[in-house]
Motif scaffolding. Structure first.
Motif, PDB file in Angstrom:
ATOM      1  N   ASN A  52       2.644  15.260   1.752  1.00  0.00           N
ATOM      2  CA  ASN A  52       1.264  15.387   2.378  1.00  0.00           C
ATOM      3  C   ASN A  52       0.768  13.739   2.718  1.00  0.00           C
ATOM      4  O   ASN A  52       0.042  13.332   2.247  1.00  0.00           O
ATOM      5  CB  ASN A  52       0.294  16.207   1.691  1.00  0.00           C
ATOM      6  CG  ASN A  52      -1.289  16.159   2.496  1.00  0.00           C
ATOM      7  OD1 ASN A  52      -1.274  16.486   3.544  1.00  0.00           O
ATOM      8  ND2 ASN A  52      -2.298  16.107   1.672  1.00  0.00           N
ATOM      9  N   ILE A  81       6.745  14.283  -1.936  1.00  0.00           N
ATOM     10  CA  ILE A  81       6.102  13.548  -0.817  1.00  0.00           C
ATOM     11  C   ILE A  81       5.805  14.434   0.225  1.00  0.00           C
ATOM     12  O   ILE A  81       6.665  14.765   1.291  1.00  0.00           O
ATOM     13  CB  ILE A  81       6.675  12.378  -0.442  1.00  0.00           C
ATOM     14  CG1 ILE A  81       7.271  11.628  -1.604  1.00  0.00           C
ATOM     15  CG2 ILE A  81       5.692  11.708   0.359  1.00  0.00           C
ATOM     16  CD1 ILE A  81       8.788  11.766  -1.659  1.00  0.00           C
ATOM     17  N   THR A 126       0.862  -1.460   0.011  1.00  0.00           N
ATOM     18  CA  THR A 126       0.025   0.122   0.134  1.00  0.00           C
ATOM     19  C   THR A 126       0.873   1.370  -0.037  1.00  0.00           C
ATOM     20  O   THR A 126       1.677   1.301   1.073  1.00  0.00           O
ATOM     21  CB  THR A 126      -0.744   0.159   1.303  1.00  0.00           C
ATOM     22  OG1 THR A 126      -1.638  -1.262   1.239  1.00  0.00           O
ATOM     23  CG2 THR A 126      -1.715   1.186   1.272  1.00  0.00           C
ATOM     24  N   ASP A 127       0.843   2.204  -1.016  1.00  0.00           N
ATOM     25  CA  ASP A 127       1.728   3.131  -1.181  1.00  0.00           C
ATOM     26  C   ASP A 127       1.158   4.248  -0.380  1.00  0.00           C
ATOM     27  O   ASP A 127       0.268   4.649  -0.057  1.00  0.00           O
ATOM     28  CB  ASP A 127       1.747   3.750  -2.728  1.00  0.00           C
ATOM     29  CG  ASP A 127       2.066   2.784  -3.539  1.00  0.00           C
ATOM     30  OD1 ASP A 127       3.180   1.763  -3.061  1.00  0.00           O
ATOM     31  OD2 ASP A 127       1.933   2.414  -4.757  1.00  0.00           O
ATOM     32  N   VAL A 128       2.033   4.948   0.202  1.00  0.00           N
ATOM     33  CA  VAL A 128       1.922   6.566   0.848  1.00  0.00           C
ATOM     34  C   VAL A 128       1.638   7.426  -0.153  1.00  0.00           C
ATOM     35  O   VAL A 128       1.773   7.320  -1.399  1.00  0.00           O
ATOM     36  CB  VAL A 128       3.190   6.894   1.569  1.00  0.00           C
ATOM     37  CG1 VAL A 128       3.503   5.952   2.777  1.00  0.00           C
ATOM     38  CG2 VAL A 128       4.247   7.189   0.898  1.00  0.00           C
ATOM     39  N   ASN A 129       0.843   8.574   0.214  1.00  0.00           N
ATOM     40  CA  ASN A 129       0.654   9.396  -0.885  1.00  0.00           C
ATOM     41  C   ASN A 129       1.782  10.275  -1.301  1.00  0.00           C
ATOM     42  O   ASN A 129       2.627  10.691  -0.665  1.00  0.00           O
ATOM     43  CB  ASN A 129      -0.420  10.636  -0.063  1.00  0.00           C
ATOM     44  CG  ASN A 129      -0.542  11.646  -0.960  1.00  0.00           C
ATOM     45  OD1 ASN A 129      -1.331  11.468  -1.812  1.00  0.00           O
ATOM     46  ND2 ASN A 129      -0.258  12.848  -0.971  1.00  0.00           N
ATOM     47  N   VAL A 130       1.950  10.461  -2.562  1.00  0.00           N
ATOM     48  CA  VAL A 130       3.054  11.027  -3.371  1.00  0.00           C
ATOM     49  C   VAL A 130       2.104  12.200  -4.057  1.00  0.00           C
ATOM     50  O   VAL A 130       1.347  11.999  -4.939  1.00  0.00           O
ATOM     51  CB  VAL A 130       3.734  10.226  -4.447  1.00  0.00           C
ATOM     52  CG1 VAL A 130       4.497  10.976  -5.134  1.00  0.00           C
ATOM     53  CG2 VAL A 130       4.379   9.041  -3.745  1.00  0.00           C
ATOM     54  N   ASP A 131       2.751  13.508  -3.687  1.00  0.00           N
ATOM     55  CA  ASP A 131       2.195  14.600  -4.396  1.00  0.00           C
ATOM     56  C   ASP A 131       2.206  14.662  -5.759  1.00  0.00           C
ATOM     57  O   ASP A 131       1.126  15.141  -6.561  1.00  0.00           O
ATOM     58  CB  ASP A 131       2.422  15.850  -3.748  1.00  0.00           C
ATOM     59  CG  ASP A 131       2.324  15.951  -2.326  1.00  0.00           C
ATOM     60  OD1 ASP A 131       1.397  16.090  -1.931  1.00  0.00           O
ATOM     61  OD2 ASP A 131       3.247  15.958  -1.727  1.00  0.00           O
ATOM     62  N   THR A 132       3.241  14.402  -6.307  1.00  0.00           N
ATOM     63  CA  THR A 132       3.642  14.601  -7.795  1.00  0.00           C
ATOM     64  C   THR A 132       4.834  13.610  -8.199  1.00  0.00           C
ATOM     65  O   THR A 132       5.676  13.484  -7.199  1.00  0.00           O
ATOM     66  CB  THR A 132       3.762  15.907  -8.169  1.00  0.00           C
ATOM     67  OG1 THR A 132       4.017  15.618  -9.675  1.00  0.00           O
ATOM     68  CG2 THR A 132       5.048  16.490  -7.810  1.00  0.00           C
TER      69      THR A 132
END
Length: 432
Positions: free
Chosen positions: A257, A255, A216-222
Motif C-alpha cells: 500500500n 509492501i 524517507t521510507d516508503v510505507n511497509v505494511d508489516t
C-alpha cells in the motif's frame, strides 16, 4: 471440626503430577517410545512407523530396539511422525535444564533431520533442523533448543514431532532413530552487534528506501507477516533503529500500500545490511504480484538468491536486480513481498538495517594499501597470481557460471583482483 489440609495438599500433588516429561525416548519395551502412538504425515501412502531390532550394535548405539521410518520418494520433504498429544511424552516446558535435544540416527544419505515441540493447542515454533554428517552408521545429532526458552510455544509442551529426512527425494529412504534425550546445555550468551550498520551515502533521489535513517521510507505494511516463522524485535544499536529476527526459519515483509515499481524511476540494485552470529546461509527473495494481487490471474513472479555471510560483522549486500531476473524473475513493477530465510532453520539470528533499492551501487570501502609482498623463494612456489613470481596459466578468473562482477584494479600500483556483488565465483586452471 473437620480439617481440610489433607485434601488441599492432595490437590496440589495432583496438579504437579500432570507436569512431567517422559524421557529419554529409547524405544525399548520397558522404556519410552516403543508403545507410544506414532502418526505418520505427508508421506504419500503412509507406512506405519516400526519399532525394530537395532540393525547395527557395533558402533555408539548398543541398544536393542530402535524406530524405523521409511521416507517415500512420493512423500513431501517434510514427511514425518508425531507422538500423541499429552499421553505419550507428557507435559513439560523447555528450560535451561532440558533445552539440548540429542538423538541417534542411522541414515544412508545426508539430509536434515528436524525436531518440533508442540503445545496442546497445536501451537509450535518452527522445527529446528540439523543434517547428519555420517552415513551407514549411528551418529549422535545435537539440536539446540535453547533459543526457544521463554517462548509461549515452548511452555506446556505435550507432543514431539520428528522429520527424519527433510529433503526432496529421488528414492525411498529408510531412517533409524534412537535414544532421544533432553539435557542441560552450556550457558552461552549470543553475540550481538556492538556498532551500528554503516550509514548510506547515496543521494536521496537515487534511493527507494524501506528502512534506513538517512532517507524517507516508503510505507511497509508489516516487517513480520502472520505466516512468518521468526521472532521479530525492533532494537537500538548505538541508538540506531535496527530490525532483529531470532529463531529465524523464514520471514515475510509486505509492501502492498502501495507496492514498489523499481522501473519508475529505474532502480538497478537492492541493498541490505545484515549482521549475524550464526547464519550459515542467508537467502533473499523478491516477489512481484504482477498487478493483480497475490496469485491473481496474471500469476506472480519471484526469485531467491543465497549468500554466505561473515559472522559477527556487518555484511553489506548490494545486489544487482539483474541477478534476480537471471534467477527467473520476469517483472519488477509490482513488488509486494520481501522474504528472508536462513540456515540453521529455526535457530538463526539476524540483525537488519538499510533496506533499499537504488539506481547506483552503494560505494564500498577500498583497501588503501597493497597486499603484502610474499618472500618465499620462487622454487618453493606455484603461483596463480602474484607479482614476485612467474604465474601458471589461468584460463579465467571469472567463469561464465560465476555470480559476481570482476575487475582488475591497481592498489598502490599493485595489480589486484576485485569481485563485487559476490555470491560465488569460479576460477579455472585447466590448461595445463
Amino acid at each position: 471440626m473437620r480439617k481440610t489440609i489433607t485434601l488441599i495438599f492432595m490437590g496440589l500433588l495432583s496438579i504437579g503430577s500432570l507436569y512431567a516429561q517422559n524421557a529419554p525416548i529409547d524405544f525399548e519395551p520397558e522404556g519410552n517410545g516403543a508403545e507410544w502412538t506414532w502418526t505418520v504425515f505427508e508421506n504419500d501412502i503412509n507406512p506405519a512407523v516400526e519399532i525394530v531390532a537395532n540393525l547395527d550394535q557395533s558402533g555408539i548405539n548398543t541398544s536393542s530396539t530402535v524406530m524405523k521410518f521409511t521416507a517415500l520418494q512420493e512423500g513431501e520433504p517434510y514427511a514425518g511422525t508425531e507422538s500423541e498429544h499429552g499421553s505419550d511424552i507428557g507435559t513439560f516446558s523447555i528450560t535451561e535444564s532440558n533445552s539440548v535435544i540429542k538423538l541417534m540416527v542411522w541414515k544412508s544419505t545426508i539430509s536434515d533431520i528436524g525436531i518440533k515441540l508442540v503445545t496442546p493447542s497445536s501451537a509450535a515454533d518452527p522445527e529446528i533442523k540439523v543434517a547428519n554428517t555420517l552415513i551407514n552408521q549411528w551418529e549422535e545429532i545435537t539440536i539446540d533448543y535453547s533459543s526457544r526458552i521463554g517462548s509461549p510455544n515452548a511452555t506446556g509442551v505435550d507432543q514431539i514431532v520428528i522429520f527424519p529426512d527433510f529433503t526432496e527425494r529421488d528414492q525411498d529412504n529408510i531412517i533409524y532413530i534412537d535414544n532421544i534425550t533432553f539435557s542441560e546445555g552450556e550457558e552461552t550468551t549470543e553475540e550481538e552487534p556492538m556498532t551500528a550498520a554503516p550509514t548510506p551515502t547515496l543521494a536521496p533521489e537515487d534511493v527507494v528506501s524501506l528502512f534506513s535513517d538517512p532517507y524517507t521510507d516508503v510505507n511497509v505494511d508489516t516487517w513480520n507477516t502472520g505466516w512468518s516463522a521468526a521472532n521479530y524485535e525492533e532494537v537500538l544499536i548505538e541508538s540506531n533503529p535496527t530490525k532483529k529476527y531470532s529463531i529465524l526459519n523464514f520471514n515475510g515483509i509486505e509492501i502492498t500500500n502501495p507496492s514498489i515499481d523499481v522501473t519508475t524511476p529505474q532502480m538497478n540494485n537492492f541493498h541490505m545490511d545484515i549482521w549475524t552470529p550464526n547464519s550459515t546461509e542467508f537467502r533473499v527473495k523478491l516477489v512481484d504480484f504482477k498487478g493483480d494481487g497475490y496469485q491473481g490471474t496474471n500469476g506472480d513472479t519471484e526469485a531467491e538468491l543465497s549468500f554466505v555471510l561473515t559472522p559477527n560483522a556487518w555484511n553489506s549486500l548490494d545486489i544487482p536486480l539483474s541477478d534476480f531476473m537471471n534467477a527467473g524473475m520476469t517483472a519488477m513493477t509490482d513488488i509486494n513481498q520481501l522474504v528472508i530465510s536462513s540456515d540453521p532453520a529455526g535457530a538463526s539470528t539476524v540483525y537488519m538495517d538499510n533496506v533499499y533499492f537504488s539506481s547506483e551501487s552503494t560505494p564500498q570501502d577500498e583497501p588503501m594499501t597493497a597486499a603484502p609482498t610474499p618472500t618465499l623463494a620462487p622454487e618453493n612456489v606455484i603461483s596463480l597470481f602474484s607479482d614476485p613470481y612467474t604465474d601458471v596459466n589461468v584460463d579465467t578468473w571469472n567463469t561464465d557460471w560465476s555470480a559476481a562482477n570482476y575487475e582488475e584494479v591497481l592498489i598502490e600500483g599493485n595489480p589486484t583482483k576485485k569481485y563485487t556483488a559476490l555470491n560465488f565465483n569460479g576460477t579455472e586452471t585447466t590448461s595445463p
